[in-house]
Design an enzyme around this catalytic site. Structure first.
Site, PDB file in Angstrom:
ATOM      1  N   GLU A 189       1.132  -0.810  -0.051  1.00 19.94           N
ATOM      2  CA  GLU A 189       0.091  -0.110   0.093  1.00 19.94           C
ATOM      3  C   GLU A 189       0.828   1.106  -0.048  1.00 19.94           C
ATOM      4  O   GLU A 189       0.522   2.001  -0.684  1.00 19.94           O
ATOM      5  CB  GLU A 189      -1.160   0.050   1.467  1.00 19.94           C
ATOM      6  CG  GLU A 189      -2.390  -0.877   1.422  1.00 19.94           C
ATOM      7  CD  GLU A 189      -1.731  -1.843   1.394  1.00 19.94           C
ATOM      8  OE1 GLU A 189      -0.665  -2.480   2.025  1.00 19.94           O
ATOM      9  OE2 GLU A 189      -2.617  -2.859   1.079  1.00 19.94           O
ATOM     10  N   HIS A 258     -10.571  -5.271  10.185  1.00 19.98           N
ATOM     11  CA  HIS A 258     -11.711  -4.330   8.603  1.00 19.98           C
ATOM     12  C   HIS A 258     -12.618  -3.217   9.275  1.00 19.98           C
ATOM     13  O   HIS A 258     -13.336  -3.576   8.036  1.00 19.98           O
ATOM     14  CB  HIS A 258     -11.939  -5.976   8.249  1.00 19.98           C
ATOM     15  CG  HIS A 258     -11.144  -7.182   7.737  1.00 19.98           C
ATOM     16  ND1 HIS A 258      -9.967  -7.299   8.592  1.00 19.98           N
ATOM     17  CD2 HIS A 258     -10.191  -6.400   6.448  1.00 19.98           C
ATOM     18  CE1 HIS A 258      -9.209  -8.023   7.689  1.00 19.98           C
ATOM     19  NE2 HIS A 258      -9.726  -7.239   6.027  1.00 19.98           N
TER      20      HIS A 258
END
Lengths: 453, 428
Positions: A189, A258
């Site tokens: 990322e 998450h």
């Protein structure tokens, strides 16, 4: 003799015709009244009564003299009609709204009148057909249209290409535009966000997808240092027209990592804009506006909202990145919200309306910067503010918003600002615990009641 | 000096044991005429290379080049013009950095200033081969990269003084040199931060060629960074992506053996950085970074490779910084013997020697260049001194490219329309 008969016949015929017309007339208006009744008041007729002192303006689209005869009985409703005349979907935006209620639509709206106000308001029915789609399809449409329009727009992210995106937002794009324009990146990322920034500096307009906004924590270095700051430290030489988007928020038992609400982490970064979409209409509009903007924009989507269905216009439109959206005008209390909590608020609003409150609901949409004009006008009208958000309590968007409102509109407040946020806990896996981590409609109702004492 | 495998012995800090300038070790996975087709680690240096510095031949990176150089010492690597250009660029770098030190101690510039003395060969050797449209990405030690790329000395000095005529309007400072005109993409304070940006610039080049169909677009990006950065995740992630998509980029490691006070050997499990290239599928080359001609030969091949679309290269330049990490660093940790050894290999002196010995130019011409550069640097200081400081109104101007991003104020107008905004006193 035939003349007498004829005269009698005419008389009876006239009576018959008049009665017929009267019945038809009344039926028409009765229907209209019923429509208004259900449309604005929800299932329970009594909800309208609290509207005492509203102006008795007539409906723009109804024949005025015949409606006046019913005014005395249904005068509370006319104040609703004032609001009906005003647009209460998007304020000062480029979106096109057309309220043209028809019988069929009214019937459809009975069961969930309040909750889908935005739905009906933002959609256009008879004047422009529009098309119905789900939120993720709206995002995809926006993205695809921008990619068609400008060949420099490209997408980067994990599984955006061949897989079509983990939430199907980029489905079909790789087949259409090729592997380089819809780039499947390795799981890095920080580096691929930096790559997006380097590409933006040198002329492209990348859209970087974080598979989950939580993964952007790994890209925080690039987002904070480069995305936000490079335009400034280069003295304005390089622009970074990048869009960073992805789903965040609490889903259905996805676990702590998450289910993060990271809007608060990014809000201090100077140089970026943050927006949160909540309906298919504004999802597409914000996506397009973000891509066209010269500033770096972070677009927050929500995992649970991807399957919302709505009818959106066929023509090209964008939603202004800096504006808030008026969801439901009201008089008693301003409820500021965004993303998924908008739907909890609207659900609570149903209950509140039944209990006799009239909340004004604003979807702030722009998390950074705040649209202080829309918010301010609302505060000046209602004098009470409730902020409902999914962000963390400490240092969250709500905290910043509370500070901003207090700073700017303190004189207009009759009560301290209440802020309902998620609990400061990592989201538990267990369903029961997860439910109480985020704000539920019952809490909102209680809060409004407390605020309006 | 024989090469010894790093794992075999631990040597004390003060011996630069790892890579002497004699050894060039090449690994390559793909057969190409440049890098040779075998990936073998030569464990002992060839005895013939001790004179390389004198003759100026490159410690070759491929068999072919090696032999060619070896055959004829009259086969010079540079023409007179090129030689003078390289000399001038290196002297400019050196003189500028010395002047920076002076100005810092006189209180004209502040903060962290990282000087490049001793490493000029890397900057000159690589950047002088680039076109204007090629991009360079650097770290905080970026003054000389900016100068080599073509940013005027005046603009760099003004930026260091924090004046509004600086290349970044005084808003960047020593560690954030940018120039759109010269395609200098920064200037990054955190190490490793620039490598993904460089990868992005290379991606744009490939995108322009393949998607936008600008067929002649062959812009190359150079990413400069140090030995400390080579332990950072962003380095490895970008090596992977660049090799995966065959991006036109060259990763240039300026291995000066020290990351502030941390010796490269103490922080890296395998100190041979060039070996990390083949692990990702790109060639890794080691070169003597104190010799500008060697660096230039390697650079030529690496840049040409990138331009042809064959992908990235990892070049490790063994070099040394004569000063401390920054002007605030007392530099007490490094061994004086080590410093003396490298001082003897001063790249400017070496090039000067080469030019004179090969009769490319006379001493007088070189002295004339020295004088000219002194004047350029003096002029830069004067210009920076006389330049105005940024006015308050400049504070909010460049936060957003589109100032609507400051949002809508309570009065319904965009904040950027507020007159106090342009005065820099608005509260945002």
């Amino acid at each position: 003799m035939s003349l007498k008969f004829f005269a009698h016949f005419l008389f009876i015929f006239q009576v018959y015709i008049s009665v017929f017309l009267l019945i038809i007339h009344l039926q028409f208006h009765f229907f209209e009244i019923a429509f208004l009744f259900y449309f604005f008041a929800g299932a329970k007729p009594m909800a309208a009564i609290f509207q005492g002192v509203g102006a008795a303006a007539t409906l723009s689209s109804s024949p005025s003299n015949s409606f006046d005869s019913n005014n005395s009985v249904f005068s509370p409703l006319t104040s609703f009609s004032v609001r009906r005349g005003a647009s209460f979907a998007v304020v000062r935006s480029d979106g096109i709204l057309n309220l043209n209620p028809k019988g069929r639509r009214a019937q459809q709206l009975i069961s969930n009148a309040v909750a889908t106000k935005a739905d009906s308001a933002a959609s256009s029915s008879s004047s422009k057909p529009g098309h119905e789609l789900l939120l993720f399809e709206a995002l995809q449409e926006g993205l695809e249209e921008e990619m068609d329009r400008d060949p420099r727009v490209c997408v980067m992210g994990e599984d955006v290409g061949h897989y079509g995106g983990s939430y199907k937002v980029t489905k079909g794009l790789a087949e259409k535009f090729g592997d380089l324009r819809v780039l499947d990146t390795p799981i890095a990322e920080n580096s691929f966000t930096g790559m997006g920034i380097g590409a933006a500096m040198t002329g492209l307009r990348p859209v970087v997808e974080g598979m989950n906004m939580g993964f952007l924590l790994l890209a925080f270095n690039q987002i904070s240092n480069n995305c936000g700051m490079l335009h400034y430290t280069s003295g304005g030489q390089f622009t970074i027209p990048i869009v960073i988007r992805g789903p965040g928020g609490v889903g259905r038992q996805l676990g702590a990592e998450h289910s993060q609400r990271l809007e608060s982490y990014f809000q201090s970064i100077p140089g970026i804009q943050m927006v949160a979409c909540s309906t298919p209409y504004n999802a597409k509009g914000l996506m397009k506006a973000a891509i066209r903007s010269e500033n770096p924009v972070i677009l927050f989507e929500h995992v649970l909202l991807y399957n919302l269905k709505e009818r959106i216009p066929d023509e090209d439109y964008i939603c202004n990145l800096e504006e808030a959206e008026m969801v439901r005008p009201g008089e008693h209390v301003t409820i500021l919200t965004y993303s998924r909590m908008r739907y909890h608020v609207m659900q609570a609003a149903k209950t509140l309306v039944n209990k006799g409150y009239d909340p004004e609901v604003i979807d702030i949409r722009s998390l950074k910067p705040f649209d202080l004009y829309t918010i301010g006008n609302s505060v000046k009208k209602t004098h009470r503010v409730l902020i409902v958000e999914e962000c963390m309590r400490t240092g969250g968007i709500g905290a910043s918003l509370t500070a901003a409102i207090t700073e700017n509109f303190n004189d207009y407040l009759d009560a301290p600002i209440m802020c309902l946020s998620s609990q400061d806990v990592p989201t538990p896996y267990a369903g029961t615990l997860e439910e109480v981590t985020v704000v539920q409609p019952a809490q909102i109702v209680t809060a409004v009641e407390q605020l309006c004492q | 000096m024989a090469f010894s495998a790093p794992t075999a012995n631990f040597t004390p800090l003060n011996t630069p044991f790892l890579r002497s300038h004699d050894n060039t070790l090449v690994s390559s996975l793909s057969p190409s005429p440049f890098f040779g087709s075998t990936a073998k680690l030569r464990l002992s240096s060839s005895p013939n290379f001790n004179l390389h510095r004198r003759s100026g031949s490159v410690v070759a990176v491929s068999e072919a080049v090696k032999e060619k150089k070896f055959k004829s010492t009259r086969n010079l690597l540079i023409t007179k013009e090129e030689g003078l250009e390289l000399y001038e660029d290196m002297v400019l770098g050196r003189a500028f950095e010395d002047m920076c030190a002076q100005m810092y101690y006189r209180g004209k510039m502040f903060g962290f200033v990282h000087l490049y003395n001793g490493q000029e060969a890397v900057s000159t050797g690589f950047i002088k081969l680039l076109k204007l449209q090629d991009s360079v990405v650097s770290t905080y030690r970026d003054h000389v990269h900016a100068l080599s790329k073509g940013v005027p000395a005046r603009a760099v000095m003004s930026e260091l003084f924090g004046k509004t005529t600086g290349c970044c309007r005084g808003q960047g400072g020593s560690m954030h040199m940018f120039s759109r005109e010269h395609n200098l993409l920064g200037g990054f304070a955190f190490i490793g931060e620039g490598i993904p940006v460089a990868t992005g610039a290379a991606f744009t080049s490939k995108y322009k060629r393949e998607v936008l169909k600008e067929a002649d677009c062959d812009h190359v990006t150079l990413a400069f960074f140090g030995d400390g950065t080579c332990n950072n995740g962003q380095f490895f992630e970008c090596l992977n992506m660049a090799a995966l998509w065959k991006l036109p980029i060259v990763f240039v490691v300026e291995n000066n053996l020290w990351a502030i006070g941390m010796s490269h050997l103490r922080s890296t499990s395998d100190p041979q950085i060039y070996k990390k290239g083949p692990a990702f599928g790109m060639p890794g080359v080691h070169v003597d970074g104190m010799d500008v001609l060697k660096v230039r030969e390697v650079a030529k091949d690496a840049i040409a490779r990138a331009r042809r679309g064959e992908g990235p290269t990892l070049v490790e330049c063994e070099t040394y910084r004569f000063r401390g990490h920054s002007l605030a660093d007392p530099d007490e940790l490094r061994d004086p013997d080590e410093k003396a050894r490298y001082a003897m290999r001063d790249p400017i002196a070496a090039l000067k020697k080469y030019i004179i010995e090969n009769n490319l130019a006379s001493e007088a011409e070189l002295k004339a260049i020295d004088k000219k550069i002194d004047e350029v640097v003096e002029d830069a200081v004067e210009f920076a001194d006389e330049s105005p400081v940024p006015p308050r109104s400049q504070l909010l101007e460049n936060v957003f490219a589109d100032p609507k991003g400051f949002g809508i104020g309570p009065d319904g107008r965009y904040r950027c329309e507020d007159p106090k905004f342009t005065q820099g006193t608005a509260h945002v």
